[in-house]
Scaffold this motif. Structure first.
Motif, short mmCIF file in Angstrom:
data_model
loop_
_atom_site.label_atom_id
_atom_site.label_comp_id
_atom_site.label_asym_id
_atom_site.label_seq_id
_atom_site.Cartn_x
_atom_site.Cartn_y
_atom_site.Cartn_z
N SER A 103 0.84 -1.20 0.00
CA SER A 103 0.00 0.00 0.00
C SER A 103 0.88 1.26 0.00
O SER A 103 1.74 1.41 -0.86
CB SER A 103 -0.96 -0.06 1.19
OG SER A 103 -1.97 0.91 1.09
N TYR A 104 0.71 2.16 0.96
CA TYR A 104 1.53 3.37 1.00
C TYR A 104 3.02 3.04 1.10
O TYR A 104 3.87 3.79 0.61
CB TYR A 104 1.10 4.25 2.17
CG TYR A 104 1.88 5.53 2.32
CD1 TYR A 104 1.89 6.49 1.31
CD2 TYR A 104 2.58 5.80 3.49
CE1 TYR A 104 2.61 7.67 1.45
CE2 TYR A 104 3.29 6.99 3.65
CZ TYR A 104 3.30 7.92 2.62
OH TYR A 104 4.01 9.09 2.77
N GLY A 105 3.34 1.91 1.72
CA GLY A 105 4.74 1.50 1.79
C GLY A 105 5.35 1.29 0.42
O GLY A 105 6.55 1.52 0.21
N GLY A 106 4.55 0.85 -0.56
CA GLY A 106 5.04 0.71 -1.91
C GLY A 106 5.33 2.05 -2.56
O GLY A 106 6.27 2.18 -3.36
N THR A 107 4.53 3.06 -2.23
CA THR A 107 4.78 4.40 -2.75
C THR A 107 6.08 4.95 -2.19
O THR A 107 6.86 5.60 -2.90
CB THR A 107 3.60 5.33 -2.40
OG1 THR A 107 2.37 4.72 -2.84
CG2 THR A 107 3.74 6.67 -3.09
N ILE A 108 6.35 4.69 -0.91
CA ILE A 108 7.63 5.08 -0.31
C ILE A 108 8.78 4.35 -1.01
O ILE A 108 9.79 4.95 -1.38
CB ILE A 108 7.64 4.77 1.20
CG1 ILE A 108 6.60 5.60 1.94
CG2 ILE A 108 9.03 5.01 1.79
CD1 ILE A 108 6.39 5.18 3.38
N SER A 128 -0.20 -1.23 -4.60
CA SER A 128 0.43 0.07 -4.47
C SER A 128 0.71 0.68 -5.83
O SER A 128 0.57 0.02 -6.87
CB SER A 128 1.74 -0.07 -3.69
OG SER A 128 2.32 1.18 -3.42
N GLU A 129 1.14 1.94 -5.82
CA GLU A 129 1.42 2.67 -7.05
C GLU A 129 2.39 3.80 -6.75
O GLU A 129 2.53 4.23 -5.60
CB GLU A 129 0.12 3.23 -7.63
CG GLU A 129 -0.63 4.16 -6.69
CD GLU A 129 -1.99 4.54 -7.22
OE1 GLU A 129 -2.06 4.96 -8.39
OE2 GLU A 129 -2.97 4.42 -6.46
N GLY A 219 -6.35 -1.61 -11.98
CA GLY A 219 -6.44 -0.66 -13.08
C GLY A 219 -5.20 0.19 -13.28
O GLY A 219 -5.09 0.91 -14.29
N THR A 220 -4.25 0.15 -12.33
CA THR A 220 -3.01 0.91 -12.50
C THR A 220 -1.95 0.13 -13.27
O THR A 220 -0.89 0.68 -13.58
CB THR A 220 -2.43 1.32 -11.13
OG1 THR A 220 -2.01 0.14 -10.41
CG2 THR A 220 -3.45 2.08 -10.31
N LYS A 221 -2.22 -1.13 -13.60
CA LYS A 221 -1.23 -1.93 -14.33
C LYS A 221 -0.81 -1.33 -15.67
O LYS A 221 0.39 -1.28 -15.97
CB LYS A 221 -1.76 -3.36 -14.55
CG LYS A 221 -1.75 -4.25 -13.33
CD LYS A 221 -2.43 -5.58 -13.62
CE LYS A 221 -1.87 -6.24 -14.86
NZ LYS A 221 -2.57 -7.52 -15.16
N PRO A 222 -1.74 -0.85 -16.51
CA PRO A 222 -1.32 -0.34 -17.82
C PRO A 222 -0.31 0.80 -17.73
O PRO A 222 0.63 0.87 -18.55
CB PRO A 222 -2.63 0.12 -18.45
CG PRO A 222 -3.67 -0.75 -17.81
CD PRO A 222 -3.21 -0.92 -16.40
N MET A 223 -0.47 1.70 -16.77
CA MET A 223 0.49 2.79 -16.62
C MET A 223 1.87 2.25 -16.31
O MET A 223 2.88 2.69 -16.88
CB MET A 223 0.02 3.75 -15.52
CG MET A 223 0.97 4.92 -15.25
SD MET A 223 2.24 4.60 -13.99
CE MET A 223 1.26 4.72 -12.49
N LYS A 224 1.96 1.29 -15.41
CA LYS A 224 3.25 0.73 -15.04
C LYS A 224 3.86 -0.05 -16.20
O LYS A 224 5.07 0.01 -16.44
CB LYS A 224 3.09 -0.16 -13.81
CG LYS A 224 2.63 0.60 -12.57
CD LYS A 224 2.16 -0.35 -11.50
CE LYS A 224 1.45 0.41 -10.38
NZ LYS A 224 0.72 -0.47 -9.48
N GLU A 225 3.03 -0.78 -16.92
CA GLU A 225 3.52 -1.52 -18.08
C GLU A 225 4.08 -0.58 -19.14
O GLU A 225 5.06 -0.91 -19.82
CB GLU A 225 2.40 -2.38 -18.66
CG GLU A 225 2.00 -3.54 -17.76
CD GLU A 225 0.68 -4.18 -18.16
OE1 GLU A 225 0.37 -5.26 -17.62
OE2 GLU A 225 -0.05 -3.59 -18.99
N ALA A 226 3.48 0.60 -19.27
CA ALA A 226 3.91 1.56 -20.29
C ALA A 226 5.19 2.29 -19.89
O ALA A 226 6.01 2.62 -20.76
CB ALA A 226 2.80 2.58 -20.55
#
Length: 278
Positions: A103-108, A128-129, A219-226
């Motif tokens: 979660s937020y730990g991934g953003t950190i 996370s994102e 739904g955040t997967k496409p952004m990371k894949e790109a």
């Protein structure tokens, strides 16, 4: 239990290594999420299994959480990344580390990797994102609701949580209410400096995204894949945001596969059979 002083505050840190005393093959740093979370979510799930496969496991309570010090202010994302940097420095961990953030730990963790791509061997984002403008807007809505419903109407909120989620969840919610009420966390995190597309693209280490199948973060997967050159993902059906705790064996197996692959080592202990999916 250990306490590490960053130069600004005291952080509660726990460390696990191989039980037979052999030299660890790599260091993995576990970063937990916001408000109701602490290093316990790793200590009682994946951390022992990670250590058993030959890893040096570092986990800590974020500022204001668990047994770490709770300053009244200073809760932006940059403050938390600074804490991670200082903790590793105090522990003498100078080489590349494998970062796992829930979660937020991934953003950190992602923020650290963007600052220090050469010090990040791999990165796992559990539900996370990265910090983007959309992330900040979402966190603002979540934290505004926490402050409104927990910090300012705690009695009714805790009564509902106790009746519907149980006493342990209510205990954690009381701690979250105190943190929201007594600090500037609710204002600081949404106003944090976010990453540019260039900074996100600079993270070139292997990145694993782990999601509950029923979570909106899928739904955040496409952004990371790109944007990320070495991104792979795992979706665990039937779970939402608590996938780390609810499916620890599956999640831990995927993470170990990534870490040992990136480190070029074979795990010393048994790893769950789940293969990392690209």
């Amino acid at each position: 239990m250990a306490t590490v002083h960053t130069g600004e505050l005291r952080l509660h840190v726990q460390r696990m290594g191989p039980r037979d005393g052999r030299t660890p093959v790599a260091t993995v740093v576990l970063v937990h999420g916001l408000l109701t979370d602490s290093l316990a979510s790793y200590y009682f799930t994946v951390a022992p299994a990670f250590a058993a496969t030959g890893l040096d496991v570092v986990m800590y309570d974020l500022r204001g959480h668990g047994r770490s010090e709770r300053p009244p202010s200073g809760y932006t994302l940059d403050h938390n990344i600074d804490d991670l940097e200082a903790m590793l420095e105090r522990l003498g961990v100078h080489g590349p580390v494998h970062l796992v953030g829930n979660s937020y730990g991934g953003t950190i963790a992602f923020g650290f990797a963007a600052r220090h791509p050469g010090r990040t061997a791999s990165l796992t984002l559990i539900e996370s994102e990265p910090a983007t403008a959309q992330w900040a807007a979402k966190l603002r809505g979540i934290l505004d609701r926490v402050v409104r419903e927990l910090a300012h109407n705690e009695t009714d909120a805790i009564a509902w949580i106790t009746a519907n989620r149980g006493h342990n969840t209510a205990r954690l919610a009381r701690g979250a209410a105190r943190l929201a009420r007594e600090t500037t966390l609710g204002r600081d995190i949404p106003s944090s400096r976010v990453l540019t597309e260039h900074q996100i693209r600079a993270v070139r280490c292997p990145v694993l995204g782990v999601y509950g199948g029923d979570s909106d973060l899928v739904g955040t997967k496409p952004m990371k894949e790109a944007l990320l050159p070495d991104f792979r993902s795992v979706v665990v059906p039937g779970h939402e945001h608590s996938v780390l705790v609810e499916a620890a064996g599956t999640v831990g197996g995927h993470i170990l596969s990534l870490i040992h692959s990136a480190a070029g080592t074979a795990p010393a202990g048994a790893v769950p059979a789940a293969a990392v999916a690209r």
